[in-house]
Design an enzyme around this catalytic site. Structure first.
Site, short mmCIF file in Angstrom:
data_model
loop_
_atom_site.label_atom_id
_atom_site.label_comp_id
_atom_site.label_asym_id
_atom_site.label_seq_id
_atom_site.Cartn_x
_atom_site.Cartn_y
_atom_site.Cartn_z
N LYS A 94 38.42 11.58 61.83
CA LYS A 94 39.15 10.79 61.00
C LYS A 94 38.67 11.03 59.99
O LYS A 94 39.88 11.47 58.85
CB LYS A 94 38.38 9.12 61.03
CG LYS A 94 38.61 9.07 60.72
CD LYS A 94 38.21 6.77 60.69
CE LYS A 94 37.45 6.70 62.45
NZ LYS A 94 36.83 5.32 63.13
N LYS A 106 26.81 8.68 62.94
CA LYS A 106 27.28 7.35 63.04
C LYS A 106 25.55 7.07 63.88
O LYS A 106 25.07 7.59 64.28
CB LYS A 106 27.85 6.53 64.52
CG LYS A 106 28.47 5.74 64.67
CD LYS A 106 29.63 5.69 64.05
CE LYS A 106 31.12 4.29 63.62
NZ LYS A 106 32.05 4.27 63.48
N SER A 353 34.91 3.76 51.56
CA SER A 353 33.58 4.59 51.67
C SER A 353 33.37 5.63 50.69
O SER A 353 32.51 5.68 49.46
CB SER A 353 33.07 4.47 52.65
OG SER A 353 32.52 3.34 53.73
N1 LIG Z 1 34.13 -1.99 60.32
C1 LIG Z 1 34.43 -1.14 59.51
O1 LIG Z 1 35.03 -0.99 58.30
C2 LIG Z 1 35.33 -0.67 60.66
C3 LIG Z 1 35.51 -0.85 61.67
N2 LIG Z 1 35.66 0.39 62.25
C4 LIG Z 1 35.50 0.04 63.90
O2 LIG Z 1 36.41 -1.55 63.89
C5 LIG Z 1 36.37 -1.93 65.44
C6 LIG Z 1 35.68 -3.73 64.90
O3 LIG Z 1 34.54 -4.09 64.03
P1 LIG Z 1 34.05 -4.46 62.64
O4 LIG Z 1 35.60 -4.94 62.98
O5 LIG Z 1 33.86 -3.53 61.95
O6 LIG Z 1 33.43 -5.47 64.19
P2 LIG Z 1 32.77 -7.22 63.65
O7 LIG Z 1 31.09 -6.95 64.38
O8 LIG Z 1 32.77 -6.81 62.02
O9 LIG Z 1 33.52 -7.43 64.74
C7 LIG Z 1 33.61 -7.26 65.75
C8 LIG Z 1 34.79 -8.38 66.66
O10 LIG Z 1 34.70 -8.09 68.33
C9 LIG Z 1 34.35 -8.93 68.78
N3 LIG Z 1 33.94 -8.61 69.98
C10 LIG Z 1 32.77 -7.96 70.44
N4 LIG Z 1 33.11 -7.58 72.17
C11 LIG Z 1 34.18 -8.09 72.41
C12 LIG Z 1 34.26 -7.76 73.72
N5 LIG Z 1 33.69 -7.23 74.72
N6 LIG Z 1 35.85 -8.53 73.89
C13 LIG Z 1 36.30 -8.90 73.02
N7 LIG Z 1 36.33 -8.87 71.50
C14 LIG Z 1 34.72 -8.71 70.99
C15 LIG Z 1 33.59 -10.01 68.36
O11 LIG Z 1 33.72 -11.09 68.95
C16 LIG Z 1 34.19 -9.90 66.53
O12 LIG Z 1 34.70 -10.60 66.73
C17 LIG Z 1 34.79 -1.14 66.01
O13 LIG Z 1 35.83 -0.49 66.74
C18 LIG Z 1 34.60 -0.58 65.32
O14 LIG Z 1 33.95 0.59 65.22
C19 LIG Z 1 36.98 1.26 62.14
C20 LIG Z 1 37.10 1.75 60.70
C21 LIG Z 1 35.84 0.53 60.09
O1 LIG Z 2 32.97 3.61 55.92
C1 LIG Z 2 32.76 4.44 56.68
O2 LIG Z 2 31.55 5.45 56.05
C2 LIG Z 2 32.54 4.56 57.98
C3 LIG Z 2 33.25 3.58 58.72
C4 LIG Z 2 32.98 3.19 60.17
O3 LIG Z 2 32.09 3.87 60.36
C5 LIG Z 2 34.36 4.36 60.88
O4 LIG Z 2 35.67 4.49 60.17
O5 LIG Z 2 34.25 3.79 62.27
#
Ligand SMILES: NC(=O)C1=CN([C@@H]2O[C@H](COP(=O)(O)OP(=O)(O)OC[C@H]3O[C@@H](n4cnc5c(N)ncnc54)[C@H](O)[C@@H]3O)[C@@H](O)[C@H]2O)C=CC1
Ligand SMILES: O=C(O)CCC(=O)C(=O)O
Length: 420
Positions: A94, A106, A353
């Site tokens: 990425k 990670k 970030s």
């Molecule tokens: N937070 C970030 O800046 C980034 C996150 N990601 C990816 O995005 C995805 C979501 O991350 P976030 O939004 O940060 O996490 P979060 O913890 O804020 O939200 C996760 C969401 O997924 C839901 N969820 C969990 N298990 C589930 C299931 N089995 N079926 C349906 N929904 C489910 C939860 O209820 C919640 O709504 C992950 O794959 C993460 O690695 C990617 C890039 C950056």
């Molecule tokens: O903001 C970061 O450094 C990493 C975010 C992240 O974990 C992701 O892109 O999956």
């Protein structure tokens, strides 16, 4: 999730496909098949009931060839070594595809934040940070939020690390509270990047933005901001879900009302949300809706061999990491479904970030407008480059993204003359 599923195998397969097109030998890519460092830690915590519970955690650095390791910390019951390895490797590629000077790492702790009190979560975070402290630092490895963690958790991590060092170290984590040097716009950055990417792919495919239907799986940080921004752009978000299930409304959901509802509940669950005309659906049903754009924004392996042939969306923009298993990619491709890969579409988070880290190191601060403009100036050309190489090489966008990323990582390794 099937027991045999190993997301790290997915990564290796994608890397190999790209390396073959690039003409790299096995030796050229041998080193990137293995994470550079893996640390497994035991985290003893005194629970609220007085008992001691030992949680298991990981920090894995897949690559530091292009710069310090970078990537989030996941708090989730399904965390395991292969998952963290895959998530770390996806970070390497990425950061390479958007050409920011980082490798990939990670971390994760096996726990369910929804079942922990705030004090228990803070105790886990502090002990975990102390345990991985030898590996992290602004020049070595910089954690950030991922599933189950957030700005508050990053604030605790920064404080713990700073206590160990005896002075304030802003740049050790990103996605921090603004008061601790967090970047304006980081909280929204991943969703904003997904929004830019979705608009870019719609433009390429000559699909109008106004009124185009979208379904979003996962209403956490990434999913909710994506839904909000796409709704503001005029797209019709007809379905959203979280771990408790989903909701559907053909005329389009009231996204601001849903986000307002979620913000009032610490557990962030859609259960109990009411709106006229909504139908309750399962996560499986959401994935199979007949919508123009499907945005998986929850976990890995949501679209796999068992449901790929039932997917009806024309376009999938991967907001989660690894939501489509390798074996499903071919089926989706045969069905004519366009997939915009995770390492490109969700890169907005790590890009901002990077901006946060740059600001921390220089002790400067940029406005949110500056941050958002700089983000667009990275995301749009990265999309264009992936689109162009995929057209030129007649590949999927995923292979196109890896053609760019693998080349950057391998060439960096060669330039450092890592092997004799
Ligand atoms: N937070 C970030 O800046 C980034 C996150 N990601 C990816 O995005 C995805 C979501 O991350 P976030 O939004 O940060 O996490 P979060 O913890 O804020 O939200 C996760 C969401 O997924 C839901 N969820 C969990 N298990 C589930 C299931 N089995 N079926 C349906 N929904 C489910 C939860 O209820 C919640 O709504 C992950 O794959 C993460 O690695 C990617 C890039 C950056
Ligand atoms: O903001 C970061 O450094 C990493 C975010 C992240 O974990 C992701 O892109 O999956």
């Amino acid at each position: 999730m099937a027991n045999t599923y190993n997301p790290y195998d997915n990564v290796l397969k994608t890397v190999k496909d790209a390396a073959d097109i690039l003409g790299y030998s096995e030796s050229d890519i041998e080193a990137i098949k293995y994470p550079e460092r893996e640390l497994k830690v035991a985290i003893p915590v005194c629970m609220d009931d007085g008992t001691t519970h030992v949680f298991e955690g990981y920090r894995i650095q897949h690559s530091t060839s292009r710069g310090p390791a970078k990537g989030g910390i996941r708090f989730h019951p399904a965390v395991n070594e292969n998952e963290v390895k895959a998530l770390a490797a996806w970070m390497t590629f990425k950061c390479a595809v958007v050409n920011i000077p980082y490798g990939g790492g990670k971390g994760g702790v096996i726990c369910d934040p929804n079942k922990l009190s705030e004090r228990e979560l803070r105790a886990i975070t502090r002990r975990f940070t102390a345990a991985i402290a030898p590996l992290i630092g602004p020049d070595q490895d910089i954690p950030a939020p991922d599933v189950g963690s957030n700005a508050t958790v990053m604030g605790w991590m920064m404080d713990t690390y700073s206590m160990l060092k005896g002075h304030c170290v802003h740049g050790v984590v990103t996605g921090k509270p603004i008061e601790l040097g967090g970047a304006l716009g980081r909280n929204e950055a991943t969703g904003r990047g997904v929004m830019f990417t979705t608009k870019n792919i719609l433009n390429k495919l000559n699909v109008p933005i106004q009124g185009t239907t979208v379904a979003v799986q996962g209403m956490g940080n990434v999913g909710s901001i994506t839904a909000k921004l796409l709704n503001e752009e005029g797209m019709k978000v007809v379905a959203v879900s979280d771990v408790s299930g989903g909701i559907y409304k053909a005329d389009g959901l009231n996204i601001p009302a849903i986000i307002d509802y979620l913000s009032k509940d610490r557990k962030n669950l859609l259960t109990g949300y009411e709106e006229d005309g909504i139908t309750r659906i399962t996560n499986e049903e959401l994935l199979e809706l007949d919508v123009k754009v499907l945005i998986p924004a929850a976990l890995e392996n949501q679209i796999n061999a068992s449901n790929a042939d039932r997917i009806k969306a024309d376009i999938i923009v991967e907001a989660a990491n690894g939501p489509i298993a390798s074996e499903a990619d071919a089926t989706l491709n045969q069905k004519g479904i366009t997939v915009v890969p995770d390492i490109l579409s969700n890169a907005g988070g790590v890009v901002v970030s990077y901006f946060e880290w740059v600001q921390n190191i220089q002790s400067v601060s940029w406005t949110e407008k500056e941050v958002n403009e700089k983000l667009k100036n990275i995301m749009d050309p990265a999309f264009e480059a992936v689109w162009n190489i995929a057209q030129k090489e007649h590949t999927t966008l995923r292979t196109g993204a890896y053609l760019i990323a693998v080349k950057r990582v391998v060439e960096a390794k060669k330039a450092r003359a890592i092997w004799p």
